[in-house]
Design a protein around this motif. Structure first.
Motif, short mmCIF file in Angstrom:
data_model
loop_
_atom_site.label_atom_id
_atom_site.label_comp_id
_atom_site.label_asym_id
_atom_site.label_seq_id
_atom_site.Cartn_x
_atom_site.Cartn_y
_atom_site.Cartn_z
N GLN A 109 -109.73 47.06 -91.63
CA GLN A 109 -109.61 48.41 -91.11
C GLN A 109 -109.48 49.42 -92.25
O GLN A 109 -110.08 50.49 -92.22
CB GLN A 109 -108.40 48.50 -90.18
CG GLN A 109 -108.25 49.81 -89.46
CD GLN A 109 -107.05 49.80 -88.53
OE1 GLN A 109 -105.98 49.32 -88.90
NE2 GLN A 109 -107.24 50.32 -87.33
N ALA A 112 -112.92 49.82 -93.85
CA ALA A 112 -114.05 50.05 -92.95
C ALA A 112 -114.90 51.24 -93.35
O ALA A 112 -116.13 51.17 -93.29
CB ALA A 112 -113.55 50.22 -91.51
N THR A 117 -122.96 50.17 -93.23
CA THR A 117 -123.43 49.68 -91.94
C THR A 117 -124.95 49.74 -91.86
O THR A 117 -125.51 49.47 -90.80
CB THR A 117 -122.80 50.48 -90.78
OG1 THR A 117 -123.10 51.86 -90.95
CG2 THR A 117 -121.30 50.28 -90.73
N ALA A 120 -127.34 46.81 -90.33
CA ALA A 120 -126.51 45.89 -89.57
C ALA A 120 -127.17 45.56 -88.23
O ALA A 120 -127.73 46.43 -87.58
CB ALA A 120 -125.14 46.49 -89.31
N TYR A 122 -125.50 44.29 -85.58
CA TYR A 122 -124.58 44.70 -84.52
C TYR A 122 -123.60 45.74 -85.03
O TYR A 122 -123.66 46.88 -84.66
CB TYR A 122 -123.82 43.50 -83.95
CG TYR A 122 -124.74 42.47 -83.34
CD1 TYR A 122 -125.28 42.66 -82.08
CD2 TYR A 122 -125.08 41.31 -84.02
CE1 TYR A 122 -126.14 41.74 -81.51
CE2 TYR A 122 -125.93 40.37 -83.46
CZ TYR A 122 -126.46 40.59 -82.21
OH TYR A 122 -127.29 39.67 -81.65
N CYS A 123 -122.71 45.29 -85.89
CA CYS A 123 -121.71 46.19 -86.46
C CYS A 123 -121.43 45.73 -87.88
O CYS A 123 -120.97 44.60 -88.08
CB CYS A 123 -120.43 46.19 -85.63
SG CYS A 123 -119.11 47.15 -86.40
N GLY A 124 -121.69 46.58 -88.82
CA GLY A 124 -121.53 46.24 -90.23
C GLY A 124 -120.12 45.82 -90.60
O GLY A 124 -119.93 45.01 -91.50
N ILE A 125 -119.13 46.37 -89.92
CA ILE A 125 -117.74 46.02 -90.23
C ILE A 125 -117.49 44.54 -89.93
O ILE A 125 -116.99 43.79 -90.77
CB ILE A 125 -116.77 46.92 -89.44
CG1 ILE A 125 -116.95 48.38 -89.85
CG2 ILE A 125 -115.32 46.48 -89.64
CD1 ILE A 125 -116.26 49.37 -88.94
N VAL A 126 -117.89 44.11 -88.75
CA VAL A 126 -117.69 42.71 -88.37
C VAL A 126 -118.57 41.80 -89.22
O VAL A 126 -118.13 40.75 -89.68
CB VAL A 126 -117.97 42.50 -86.87
CG1 VAL A 126 -117.92 41.04 -86.50
CG2 VAL A 126 -116.99 43.31 -86.03
N GLU A 127 -119.81 42.22 -89.45
CA GLU A 127 -120.72 41.41 -90.24
C GLU A 127 -120.21 41.25 -91.67
O GLU A 127 -120.36 40.19 -92.28
CB GLU A 127 -122.12 42.00 -90.19
CG GLU A 127 -122.73 41.84 -88.81
CD GLU A 127 -124.06 42.55 -88.65
OE1 GLU A 127 -124.69 42.91 -89.65
OE2 GLU A 127 -124.45 42.73 -87.48
#
Length: 138
Positions: A109, A112, A117, A120, A122-127
């Motif tokens: 977080q 972030a 991103t 990406a 889906y979502c660059g943070i999760v990836e």
């Protein structure tokens, strides 16, 4: 007392009581001439025990084993203590996992806004988190 009465008194669904009967946790009660189940104070005590044991994390199989000790007139406390020891070890392990996960999420977080991103799926943070395990302070 009928199933609806005991269910209301104990905050249970009548289907749950029937399920306990089917699992053998609660003996089938006497029947009234009308065919309705007739529960007594012993059934209420047993259902209260089952509810309490479930709240403490005992599985229905473990509860059944405790009740079987009682029916054999054997003290179940050694068995209960061994289950509690295992449950506490599992809780300690899960707490450690949750603390580590919390640290990873806080670090993710905090970083972030610095993560790209672009591109990406889906979502660059999760990836990003899936590619690099973020160092956390425990």
């Amino acid at each position: 007392m009928r199933i609806g009465e005991i269910a209301t008194r104990l905050g249970l669904n009548p289907k749950t009581i029937r399920f306990y009967e089917a699992r053998g946790l609660l003996p089938e009660p006497e029947r009234l001439p009308s065919g309705y189940r007739d529960y007594d104070i012993n059934d209420e005590t047993r259902l209260t025990f089952i509810k309490t044991a479930q709240r403490l994390g005992f599985s229905l199989n473990e509860i059944g084993e405790i009740l079987a000790f009682k029916e054999r007139d054997e003290p179940p406390c050694n068995y209960v203590l061994s289950v509690l020891d295992a449950r506490l070890s599992e809780i300690d392990r899960r707490i450690g996992e949750l603390v580590r996960l919390r640290g990873e999420l806080v670090a993710l977080q905090e970083r972030a806004d610095q993560l790209s991103t672009d591109g990406a799926s889906y979502c660059g943070i999760v990836e990003h988190a899936s590619r690099i395990r973020i160092k956390t302070t425990d």
